[in-house]
Scaffold this motif. Sequence first.
Motif, PDB file in Angstrom:
ATOM      1  N   GLY A  95       0.837  -1.181   0.000  1.00 14.49           N
ATOM      2  CA  GLY A  95       0.000   0.000   0.000  1.00 14.49           C
ATOM      3  C   GLY A  95       0.873   1.233   0.000  1.00 14.49           C
ATOM      4  O   GLY A  95       2.079   1.131  -0.223  1.00 14.49           O
ATOM      5  N   PHE A  96       0.273   2.397   0.229  1.00 13.24           N
ATOM      6  CA  PHE A  96       1.119   3.571   0.292  1.00 13.24           C
ATOM      7  C   PHE A  96       0.616   4.573   1.311  1.00 13.24           C
ATOM      8  O   PHE A  96      -0.535   4.535   1.732  1.00 13.24           O
ATOM      9  CB  PHE A  96       1.286   4.238  -1.077  1.00 13.24           C
ATOM     10  N   GLU A  97       1.513   5.424   1.714  1.00 15.22           N
ATOM     11  CA  GLU A  97       1.183   6.488   2.654  1.00 15.22           C
ATOM     12  C   GLU A  97       1.744   7.778   2.080  1.00 15.22           C
ATOM     13  O   GLU A  97       2.894   7.805   1.663  1.00 15.22           O
ATOM     14  CB  GLU A  97       1.832   6.184   4.003  1.00 15.22           C
ATOM     15  N   VAL A  98       0.916   8.791   2.033  1.00 14.18           N
ATOM     16  CA  VAL A  98       1.374  10.072   1.502  1.00 14.18           C
ATOM     17  C   VAL A  98       1.045  11.157   2.517  1.00 14.18           C
ATOM     18  O   VAL A  98      -0.026  11.146   3.116  1.00 14.18           O
ATOM     19  CB  VAL A  98       0.662  10.425   0.170  1.00 14.18           C
ATOM     20  N   LEU A  99       1.995  12.041   2.730  1.00 10.62           N
ATOM     21  CA  LEU A  99       1.747  13.216   3.574  1.00 10.62           C
ATOM     22  C   LEU A  99       1.600  14.414   2.638  1.00 10.62           C
ATOM     23  O   LEU A  99       2.516  14.744   1.897  1.00 10.62           O
ATOM     24  CB  LEU A  99       2.909  13.415   4.549  1.00 10.62           C
ATOM     25  N   TYR A 100       0.397  14.998   2.646  1.00  7.09           N
ATOM     26  CA  TYR A 100       0.141  16.137   1.764  1.00  7.09           C
ATOM     27  C   TYR A 100       0.185  17.433   2.545  1.00  7.09           C
ATOM     28  O   TYR A 100      -0.265  17.487   3.693  1.00  7.09           O
ATOM     29  CB  TYR A 100      -1.267  16.044   1.169  1.00  7.09           C
ATOM     30  N   GLN A 101       0.683  18.467   1.883  1.00  4.80           N
ATOM     31  CA  GLN A 101       0.480  19.802   2.426  1.00  4.80           C
ATOM     32  C   GLN A 101      -0.703  20.393   1.682  1.00  4.80           C
ATOM     33  O   GLN A 101      -0.762  20.330   0.452  1.00  4.80           O
ATOM     34  CB  GLN A 101       1.724  20.657   2.217  1.00  4.80           C
ATOM     35  N   VAL A 102      -1.660  20.938   2.407  1.00  2.61           N
ATOM     36  CA  VAL A 102      -2.861  21.475   1.786  1.00  2.61           C
ATOM     37  C   VAL A 102      -2.616  22.942   1.425  1.00  2.61           C
ATOM     38  O   VAL A 102      -2.200  23.727   2.268  1.00  2.61           O
ATOM     39  CB  VAL A 102      -4.062  21.349   2.737  1.00  2.61           C
ATOM     40  N   GLY A 103      -2.877  23.289   0.187  1.00  5.73           N
ATOM     41  CA  GLY A 103      -2.739  24.669  -0.263  1.00  5.73           C
ATOM     42  C   GLY A 103      -1.288  25.054  -0.486  1.00  5.73           C
ATOM     43  O   GLY A 103      -0.367  24.305  -0.139  1.00  5.73           O
ATOM     44  N   ASN A 104      -1.082  26.214  -1.062  1.00  5.86           N
ATOM     45  CA  ASN A 104       0.283  26.699  -1.260  1.00  5.86           C
ATOM     46  C   ASN A 104       0.753  27.369   0.015  1.00  5.86           C
ATOM     47  O   ASN A 104      -0.046  27.701   0.878  1.00  5.86           O
ATOM     48  CB  ASN A 104       0.310  27.676  -2.433  1.00  5.86           C
ATOM     49  N   SER A 105       2.060  27.574   0.115  1.00  7.74           N
ATOM     50  CA  SER A 105       2.614  28.064   1.372  1.00  7.74           C
ATOM     51  C   SER A 105       2.077  29.447   1.747  1.00  7.74           C
ATOM     52  O   SER A 105       2.048  29.806   2.922  1.00  7.74           O
ATOM     53  CB  SER A 105       4.132  28.067   1.312  1.00  7.74           C
ATOM     54  N   ASN A 106       1.641  30.234   0.744  1.00 13.25           N
ATOM     55  CA  ASN A 106       1.176  31.582   1.077  1.00 13.25           C
ATOM     56  C   ASN A 106      -0.309  31.624   1.442  1.00 13.25           C
ATOM     57  O   ASN A 106      -0.834  32.650   1.806  1.00 13.25           O
ATOM     58  CB  ASN A 106       1.468  32.545  -0.084  1.00 13.25           C
ATOM     59  N   GLN A 107      -0.986  30.468   1.353  1.00 10.12           N
ATOM     60  CA  GLN A 107      -2.407  30.445   1.670  1.00 10.12           C
ATOM     61  C   GLN A 107      -2.623  30.218   3.162  1.00 10.12           C
ATOM     62  O   GLN A 107      -1.873  29.466   3.783  1.00 10.12           O
ATOM     63  CB  GLN A 107      -3.101  29.299   0.914  1.00 10.12           C
ATOM     64  N   THR A 108      -3.656  30.855   3.715  1.00  6.84           N
ATOM     65  CA  THR A 108      -4.017  30.525   5.102  1.00  6.84           C
ATOM     66  C   THR A 108      -5.121  29.479   5.037  1.00  6.84           C
ATOM     67  O   THR A 108      -6.116  29.663   4.332  1.00  6.84           O
ATOM     68  CB  THR A 108      -4.556  31.753   5.871  1.00  6.84           C
ATOM     69  N   ILE A 109      -4.905  28.393   5.760  1.00  5.00           N
ATOM     70  CA  ILE A 109      -5.868  27.295   5.708  1.00  5.00           C
ATOM     71  C   ILE A 109      -6.526  27.187   7.085  1.00  5.00           C
ATOM     72  O   ILE A 109      -5.839  27.005   8.084  1.00  5.00           O
ATOM     73  CB  ILE A 109      -5.163  25.966   5.368  1.00  5.00           C
ATOM     74  N   THR A 110      -7.820  27.302   7.133  1.00  8.19           N
ATOM     75  CA  THR A 110      -8.517  27.197   8.415  1.00  8.19           C
ATOM     76  C   THR A 110      -8.882  25.744   8.695  1.00  8.19           C
ATOM     77  O   THR A 110      -8.765  24.885   7.823  1.00  8.19           O
ATOM     78  CB  THR A 110      -9.814  28.023   8.401  1.00  8.19           C
ATOM     79  N   ALA A 111      -9.335  25.505   9.921  1.00  5.94           N
ATOM     80  CA  ALA A 111      -9.740  24.148  10.292  1.00  5.94           C
ATOM     81  C   ALA A 111     -10.891  23.679   9.417  1.00  5.94           C
ATOM     82  O   ALA A 111     -10.974  22.517   9.043  1.00  5.94           O
ATOM     83  CB  ALA A 111     -10.147  24.106  11.763  1.00  5.94           C
ATOM     84  N   ARG A 112     -11.776  24.626   9.053  1.00 10.71           N
ATOM     85  CA  ARG A 112     -12.909  24.251   8.212  1.00 10.71           C
ATOM     86  C   ARG A 112     -12.424  23.835   6.814  1.00 10.71           C
ATOM     87  O   ARG A 112     -12.909  22.870   6.235  1.00 10.71           O
ATOM     88  CB  ARG A 112     -13.889  25.416   8.112  1.00 10.71           C
ATOM     89  N   ASP A 113     -11.435  24.576   6.294  1.00  5.54           N
ATOM     90  CA  ASP A 113     -10.857  24.219   4.988  1.00  5.54           C
ATOM     91  C   ASP A 113     -10.299  22.809   5.035  1.00  5.54           C
ATOM     92  O   ASP A 113     -10.415  22.031   4.097  1.00  5.54           O
ATOM     93  CB  ASP A 113      -9.721  25.185   4.621  1.00  5.54           C
ATOM     94  N   MET A 114      -9.640  22.493   6.183  1.00  4.04           N
ATOM     95  CA  MET A 114      -9.029  21.171   6.318  1.00  4.04           C
ATOM     96  C   MET A 114     -10.095  20.090   6.294  1.00  4.04           C
ATOM     97  O   MET A 114      -9.943  19.072   5.626  1.00  4.04           O
ATOM     98  CB  MET A 114      -8.233  21.080   7.630  1.00  4.04           C
ATOM     99  N   SER A 115     -11.202  20.317   7.027  1.00  8.00           N
ATOM    100  CA  SER A 115     -12.196  19.244   7.046  1.00  8.00           C
ATOM    101  C   SER A 115     -12.857  19.098   5.689  1.00  8.00           C
ATOM    102  O   SER A 115     -13.219  17.986   5.285  1.00  8.00           O
ATOM    103  CB  SER A 115     -13.212  19.418   8.177  1.00  8.00           C
ATOM    104  N   ALA A 116     -12.979  20.225   4.934  1.00  9.84           N
ATOM    105  CA  ALA A 116     -13.529  20.120   3.579  1.00  9.84           C
ATOM    106  C   ALA A 116     -12.590  19.291   2.697  1.00  9.84           C
ATOM    107  O   ALA A 116     -13.027  18.454   1.906  1.00  9.84           O
ATOM    108  CB  ALA A 116     -13.719  21.507   2.990  1.00  9.84           C
ATOM    109  N   THR A 117     -11.271  19.504   2.875  1.00  8.96           N
ATOM    110  CA  THR A 117     -10.296  18.764   2.076  1.00  8.96           C
ATOM    111  C   THR A 117     -10.317  17.282   2.442  1.00  8.96           C
ATOM    112  O   THR A 117     -10.261  16.415   1.573  1.00  8.96           O
ATOM    113  CB  THR A 117      -8.882  19.343   2.283  1.00  8.96           C
ATOM    114  N   VAL A 118     -10.409  17.019   3.772  1.00  7.55           N
ATOM    115  CA  VAL A 118     -10.467  15.622   4.215  1.00  7.55           C
ATOM    116  C   VAL A 118     -11.694  14.949   3.617  1.00  7.55           C
ATOM    117  O   VAL A 118     -11.625  13.821   3.112  1.00  7.55           O
ATOM    118  CB  VAL A 118     -10.482  15.541   5.764  1.00  7.55           C
TER     119      VAL A 118
END
Lengths: 302, 409
Positions: free
Chosen positions: B41-64
Amino acid sequence: MRFAIVSRRKWFFLLSGTITLAGLIVMLIFGLNLGTDFKSGSQVQIVLNQPFNAEAVRAVFIKQGLPVGPEGITAAGTNNQMAVVRLSYPLSNAQEGKLNAAIKASFPKALVPPEYSTVDPIIAQEQSQTAVWAVLLASLGIVIYVAIRFEYRFAVAGIAALLHDAFIVISVFALLRLEVDLPFIAAVLTIVGYSINDTIVIFDRIRENLKGAKVKTLKELETLVDHSLWQTMARSINTVLTVLFAAMSLFFFGGDPIHNFCFALLVGLISGAYSSIFIASPIWVAWRGRAMARSQQTPAKA
Amino acid sequence: MIKWGRLTTFIVLVVAIFAIVISTSSMLYKKIPLGLDLQGGFEVLYQVGNSNQTITARDMSATVAALENRVNALGVSEPSIEVENGNRIRVSLAGQFNQVQARNFLSKEANLEFKSPTGQVLMTGKDLESNAHYEADPTTGAPEVAVQFKDPALFQAITQKYLGQPISIWLNGRMIDNPVIKDVITNGQATISGSSSAQAAIQLAELLNAGALPFPLHELSSTSVGPTLGQAALHSTLLAGAIGVALIFLFMIIMYRVPGLIAVVALIAYSYVLLAVFAGMQVTLTLTGLAALVLGIGMAVDANIITYERIKDELRSGKSLQSSVIAGQRKAIRTILDSNVTTLIAGIVMYGYGTGDVRGFAVALIASIIVSLLTAVLLSRTLLLLFIKANVVKNTWLFGISRKVANPS
């Protein structure tokens, strides 16, 4: 009287000190052989199931347009039939797909797909820091508990032995140029857990023997601790033997991917058993003995 | 005199343990989720958004949520999707599937936009029902994706307004199609052409159905293990584990004889309870977790060894068998508790502080310490005491010390 351990403590301190120093020097000069878990780039671990020539493996990569550094391919595993290829750049998903086919074509016995790991430098740094902090914080927790249940000198001596074991394993890996990766961290954590567990059992016996005993001189303290060490010797040996049985069978039969990991376990377990007897308790005696001498001098002067 | 009541209880207990272990352990074993290093199988660690973006907790749950949709579309069982350090997501998928395709599919963006000739965004992928599918164009045979709009009235209004004009279709900022509206469409159905192959059209349909990712994902690290490699690792680890455990059993029986046998029963119970804990709590078993179990078995055995050495001490001091066992067990328990609690503290700190592998190790370590206190201490003590009180054995040789020492003249 059996073999006196504590009074010979200088020799044991010297022995451990020498290994530690040698490891430190090698580490300072050559550094650790870090795997991609702690360095950026990609790593491919291929269980080839056949003896191989590094050049043949290199050719497979070159054919895909993937250059491999001069020391980028090493053999590992129980029978040296696993190739570990390290690349200084990250492999893309598509490149991995192409490599799978190319490896299978050149090495029909290989287990394909192999293990790929790719790490960003920031993550690599974070992972190693997390691991070091985990060990240090765990040590702090142990110090507090042991200081409450026993006394702080036991706690510090126990932690000294624990760090000694972790450092011995790291030194051995630096000396033998074995690769340090994430499973290696798990091995060090296991050793930390074993080492403190092993030491506490001996300290517990010393504490028990101290109760009601009137220890006035350093000589008497040494005798008491020696006695405690010999009382727990059968247990110390039998316990490390059983854990070594498990670790050794994993080392010999556990397969290529965990070979290095099991080697770290073996070294650490032996060091853990050794340090509980020959390092932790003598440190405590030296320290406690000094405190005893001081408290005896004070009333004499007054 | 032999006390038959106690002996019967002892035998019933031992038989019951073996019966439960033999009848249910393979079922439990199958329920334990295996980590990717043991089954591929595989495991990937993603960074969400570009480094200059502010990501809120809500954004994270939408991405999840979006990632979960995609994983479900892949049909991989027992995925693990976890948020780490605020703006990172770790996805682990274990099992047999095409890893290259799956990884590609997970992070691929599918931002579909329908734009007016002036560049105004009229509709996006969100306006589509999730039943997009591949079709071949009836006349040319070219690959197409058939889509259905959620709101046919809106699509009708748009087709009315732009009748005779082109409406461009953009995927991830690239124009893939630019059809001219020829008729007013009332049923909300449309087709998107411009896919390079049937396979690309199928993937586009799947991506549209799974929904767009709210933010771009960047791979920070990844590990993948082929299924055959993972299975080989599992097999050899199990074999090695079995050999190791067999050696430990043999050693305990040779060194400690009767109590050694009881320790073996307790160790079998220990392994079984641990199996049940892993299966019940769905703890994923990884190679590092297995290492923790090795340490756990060592500590469980240690609890027995400490007790038996204490019993031997008591026997050597001339006490009777029964009082030696009772006194030895009483003196050993404090040592065992102190040494186990110390290691437990280390485990808890590692769990609280670590991520990924370190955490998996800590979970296995904590579980094995708690289970070993239950079995190697409680069960083993009970069994040994029952057996001694049954008064079957009087010979101290069976407790691992020679007769000479046991009966000082």
